[in-house]
Write a protein that holds these residues in place. Structure first.
Motif, PDB file in Angstrom:
ATOM      1  N   ASN A  45      58.511  34.250  40.108  1.00 29.65           N
ATOM      2  CA  ASN A  45      59.497  33.921  41.140  1.00 29.65           C
ATOM      3  C   ASN A  45      60.561  33.026  40.526  1.00 29.65           C
ATOM      4  O   ASN A  45      60.307  32.330  39.548  1.00 29.65           O
ATOM      5  CB  ASN A  45      58.838  33.159  42.297  1.00 29.65           C
ATOM      6  CG  ASN A  45      57.870  34.009  43.063  1.00 29.65           C
ATOM      7  OD1 ASN A  45      58.248  34.972  43.689  1.00 29.65           O
ATOM      8  ND2 ASN A  45      56.597  33.654  43.011  1.00 29.65           N
TER       9      ASN A  45
ATOM     10  N   LEU B 168      63.245  37.470  42.033  1.00 29.14           N
ATOM     11  CA  LEU B 168      62.029  37.681  41.262  1.00 29.14           C
ATOM     12  C   LEU B 168      62.379  37.917  39.799  1.00 29.14           C
ATOM     13  O   LEU B 168      63.436  38.481  39.491  1.00 29.14           O
ATOM     14  CB  LEU B 168      61.245  38.883  41.803  1.00 29.14           C
ATOM     15  CG  LEU B 168      60.694  38.738  43.216  1.00 29.14           C
ATOM     16  CD1 LEU B 168      60.047  40.039  43.665  1.00 29.14           C
ATOM     17  CD2 LEU B 168      59.692  37.599  43.295  1.00 29.14           C
TER      18      LEU B 168
ATOM     19  N   LYS C 116      65.610  36.555  48.103  1.00 34.34           N
ATOM     20  CA  LYS C 116      64.445  36.243  47.274  1.00 34.34           C
ATOM     21  C   LYS C 116      64.703  36.770  45.868  1.00 34.34           C
ATOM     22  O   LYS C 116      65.037  37.945  45.690  1.00 34.34           O
ATOM     23  CB  LYS C 116      63.211  36.918  47.878  1.00 34.34           C
ATOM     24  CG  LYS C 116      61.935  36.721  47.108  1.00 34.34           C
ATOM     25  CD  LYS C 116      60.809  37.457  47.844  1.00 34.34           C
ATOM     26  CE  LYS C 116      59.551  37.537  47.032  1.00 34.34           C
ATOM     27  NZ  LYS C 116      58.539  38.372  47.710  1.00 34.34           N
TER      28      LYS C 116
ATOM     29  N   TRP D 260      63.546  30.154  41.888  1.00 42.04           N
ATOM     30  CA  TRP D 260      64.176  29.422  42.987  1.00 42.04           C
ATOM     31  C   TRP D 260      65.420  28.738  42.462  1.00 42.04           C
ATOM     32  O   TRP D 260      65.424  28.192  41.353  1.00 42.04           O
ATOM     33  CB  TRP D 260      63.240  28.354  43.553  1.00 42.04           C
ATOM     34  CG  TRP D 260      62.057  28.933  44.248  1.00 42.04           C
ATOM     35  CD1 TRP D 260      61.974  29.314  45.551  1.00 42.04           C
ATOM     36  CD2 TRP D 260      60.778  29.196  43.683  1.00 42.04           C
ATOM     37  NE1 TRP D 260      60.726  29.801  45.830  1.00 42.04           N
ATOM     38  CE2 TRP D 260      59.968  29.742  44.686  1.00 42.04           C
ATOM     39  CE3 TRP D 260      60.232  29.040  42.415  1.00 42.04           C
ATOM     40  CZ2 TRP D 260      58.655  30.127  44.480  1.00 42.04           C
ATOM     41  CZ3 TRP D 260      58.916  29.422  42.207  1.00 42.04           C
ATOM     42  CH2 TRP D 260      58.153  29.955  43.232  1.00 42.04           C
TER      43      TRP D 260
END
Length: 82
Positions: free
Chosen positions: A9, A25, A23, A11
């Motif tokens: 992931n 990835l 989101k 952020w």
């Protein structure tokens, strides 16, 4: 389109405003390149995914002005002949 495996992931608390809510990835392609892709299908770590690049990724987001160049558009269930 490109096949890849989701390996992590990502952020980013500070980013271009139009990216809020997306989101991100980390995906390793079958060519062993690592890219960051926006997830449009609910993929997760360990999933084998189908990725689209460039303007096709923006089209998947339904916002042609968003600054992305890779999008996850499918989770692969299986590949025959692998």
């Amino acid at each position: 389109m490109i096949i890849g495996n989701v390996v992590g992931n990502l952020w980013a608390t500070r980013k271009e405003e139009s990216l809020n809510g997306l989101k991100f990835l980390i995906v390793e392609t079958i060519e062993k390149k690592t890219i960051v892709a926006c997830d449009f299908v609910g993929a997760g770590i360990g999933d084998k995914v189908l990725i689209t690049l460039g303007s096709s990724a923006r089209k998947a987001s339904e916002n042609m002005n968003i600054p992305i160049d890779a999008g996850i558009i499918g989770i692969i269930d299986g590949i025959e002949g692998e």
